[in-house]
Each structure stands twice: as structure tokens, then as C-alpha cells.
Design a protein around this motif. Structure first.
Motif, short mmCIF file in Angstrom:
data_model
loop_
_atom_site.label_atom_id
_atom_site.label_comp_id
_atom_site.label_asym_id
_atom_site.label_seq_id
_atom_site.Cartn_x
_atom_site.Cartn_y
_atom_site.Cartn_z
N UNK A 1 14.81 7.86 13.54
CA UNK A 1 15.35 8.42 12.23
C UNK A 1 16.42 7.81 11.33
N UNK A 2 16.69 6.36 11.47
CA UNK A 2 17.81 5.58 10.60
C UNK A 2 17.15 4.43 10.10
N UNK A 3 17.94 3.95 9.22
CA UNK A 3 17.71 2.51 8.57
C UNK A 3 19.00 2.15 8.16
N UNK A 4 19.36 0.84 8.30
CA UNK A 4 20.65 0.20 7.87
C UNK A 4 20.41 -0.84 6.87
N UNK A 5 19.42 -1.36 6.68
CA UNK A 5 19.44 -2.65 5.74
C UNK A 5 18.35 -2.22 4.52
N UNK A 6 18.74 -2.40 3.40
CA UNK A 6 17.64 -1.96 2.13
C UNK A 6 17.51 -3.32 1.23
N UNK A 7 16.17 -3.24 1.05
CA UNK A 7 15.74 -4.55 0.34
C UNK A 7 15.18 -4.00 -0.95
N UNK A 8 15.67 -4.37 -2.05
CA UNK A 8 15.20 -4.11 -3.22
C UNK A 8 14.29 -5.40 -3.91
N UNK A 9 13.05 -4.97 -4.31
CA UNK A 9 12.11 -5.93 -4.77
C UNK A 9 12.18 -6.14 -6.29
N UNK A 10 11.59 -7.36 -6.83
CA UNK A 10 11.59 -7.65 -8.08
C UNK A 10 10.55 -6.87 -8.89
N UNK A 11 9.68 -6.34 -8.13
CA UNK A 11 8.64 -5.37 -8.96
C UNK A 11 8.02 -4.34 -7.91
N UNK A 12 7.25 -3.45 -8.05
CA UNK A 12 6.62 -2.61 -7.20
C UNK A 12 5.79 -3.39 -6.44
N UNK A 13 5.54 -3.02 -5.24
CA UNK A 13 4.55 -3.96 -4.21
C UNK A 13 3.82 -2.95 -3.42
N UNK A 14 2.59 -3.13 -3.28
CA UNK A 14 1.89 -2.20 -2.47
C UNK A 14 1.78 -2.64 -0.89
N UNK A 15 1.79 -1.86 0.02
CA UNK A 15 1.92 -2.26 1.19
C UNK A 15 0.76 -1.25 2.11
N UNK A 16 -0.12 -2.02 2.80
CA UNK A 16 -1.02 -1.22 3.77
C UNK A 16 -0.43 -1.00 4.97
N UNK A 17 -0.44 0.38 5.53
CA UNK A 17 0.07 0.76 6.80
C UNK A 17 -1.03 1.40 7.52
N UNK A 18 -0.52 1.71 8.82
CA UNK A 18 -1.51 2.58 9.70
C UNK A 18 -1.59 4.04 8.96
N UNK A 19 -0.58 4.38 8.10
CA UNK A 19 -0.48 5.72 7.54
C UNK A 19 -1.09 5.76 6.16
N UNK A 20 -1.48 4.53 5.57
CA UNK A 20 -2.05 4.41 4.37
C UNK A 20 -1.14 3.37 3.51
N UNK A 21 -1.78 3.31 2.00
CA UNK A 21 -1.16 2.45 1.08
C UNK A 21 0.21 3.13 0.41
N UNK A 22 1.33 2.33 0.50
CA UNK A 22 2.34 2.75 -0.32
C UNK A 22 2.79 1.82 -1.27
#
Length: 204
Positions: free
Chosen positions: A152-173
Motif C-alpha cells: 500500500x505504498x510507493x516511494x518513486x514518482x516518474x512524471x511524463x512529458x505527455x499523457x500516456x495510456x497503459x494497458x493493465x490486467x485491471x484495464x486501460x489507464x
């Protein structure tokens, strides 16, 4: 009926993933390819090992306490299956680490969740410790951040140059930021900064 079927499919997929991971661990074939490994198993390993130790003690105790042979055999079989399942879960955390490849960052959780981020789309990366409600491994926060959680935690944050769509087992984000857990977040951030073109040019 449909939610029950979806839940059943998830359990089947998880069961397959567990046994595939255990087979990889036994044969020493981690899915790492070429690149710098960024491990995340440390946060969960201690908990899983605790369950394994309890199970090792519990299995023979239950076997001795149950007087009925058929029930005793069933309990023994279930206990041994559960023990191997926990070893498989432990293996899954170690066989599929995050990988910083020459051209992309592969953020993963166990066998099926993988977010591939091309390094030329990384705008910035930094340490950012955050805790989340709920136990889902993937969580959308603030409408533009996808968190790949461990414990239930994260400790690294990656900011992208533009919105990007990721396909995951829970759907697309579709998001502008991805957060994840690394056992050594400072080393992870330093490695990503050294590899990402935007970070290198910013440092220059």
C-alpha cells in the motif's frame, strides 16, 4: 453471474502466475532481460516469510491433532498446497523486478502487471513516499497518477512529458505520472535520471 466469472478468471490467472513464478525460481530463470534491476520484493518478503514459518509449524501440528484419517489427509494436502503457494508468491516478487532497460523503464508487479515507459518520455523523476488506502496493486489517484503499490505504498514518482495510456490486467489507464515502490529508492532515482534524456539535459 458475470462478476463471479471475472473473479474466477482472476483466481485462475493468479494460480497460474504463482506456479510459473515458482518454476522460474527453481530453475533460476528470472524475467529480467538486459538492464538494471530495481527490486521491490523487500517490503513484502518479510510478511510472506512469516506466513511460511507459521505454516511449517502448523502443518504437522494439525496433522497430529486431527483424529480422523480422511480429514487429516485433506488438511495435510491443503497445508502443503498453501505452503508451496506462498513460496510461489515469494518467487513472483523476486522473478519479476522492475527493469531499467537501455530504452525504457519497465515498472512491474508480479507476472502480469507491466508498465513500459520509454525513457525519452520521462520528464522528471524523484523520491516521493506515499501511502494509499486499499490493497489493490494498481490505484489511480488524482485522475493523473497511476500507483503501482507494494504494501500500500510507493516511494518513486516518474512524471511524463505527455499523457500516456497503459494497458493493465485491471484495464486501460491514461496518466501523466506513474508512482512505484523500490527497495532502494535513491539508487532507483539516480539510475533513471542518468538514463533519461530529459534528466541528463537538465543536469547539463
Amino acid at each position: 453471474m458475470r462478476p463471479i466469472m471475472q473473479l474466477g478468471r482472476r483466481f485462475v490467472r493468479l494460480e497460474i502466475d504463482i506456479w510459473v513464478s515458482l518454476a522460474r525460481a527453481v530453475t533460476r530463470r528470472p524475467d529480467t532481460a538486459d538492464g538494471t534491476l530495481i527490486r521491490y520484493a523487500g517490503a513484502e518478503s518479510a510478511v510472506i516469510w512469516a506466513f511460511i514459518v507459521v505454516s511449517v509449524v502448523e502443518i504437522p501440528a494439525v496433522h497430529l491433532l486431527i483424529p480422523w484419517p480422511s480429514v487429516r489427509f485433506a488438511a495435510l494436502a491443503l497445508g502443503i498446497w498453501g505452503l508451496f503457494w506462498m513460496f510461489g508468491m515469494l518467487a513472483a516478487h523476486h522473478m519479476y523486478p522492475h527493469v531499467l532497460a537501455p530504452d525504457r523503464l519497465r515498472i512491474r508487479y508480479l507476472r502480469r502487471t507491466e508498465l513500459g515507459i520509454p525513457l525519452d518520455t520521462v520528464r522528471a523523476v524523484r523520491n516521493d513516499l506515499r501511502a494509499y488506502d486499499g490493497s489493490k496493486s494498481l490505484q489511480l489517484t488524482g485522475n493523473d497518477t497511476l500507483a503501482v503499490q507494494v504494501g500500500s505504498s510507493t516511494n518513486v514518482r516518474v512524471d511524463l512529458t505527455a499523457p500516456r495510456t497503459f494497458t493493465t490486467p485491471q484495464g486501460e489507464y491514461t496518466v501523466r505520472t506513474v508512482a512505484f515502490w523500490a527497495d532502494d529508492p535513491r539508487a532507483a532515482v539516480a539510475a533513471i535520471r542518468a538514463a533519461a534524456p530529459s534528466e541528463r539535459s537538465g543536469a547539463a
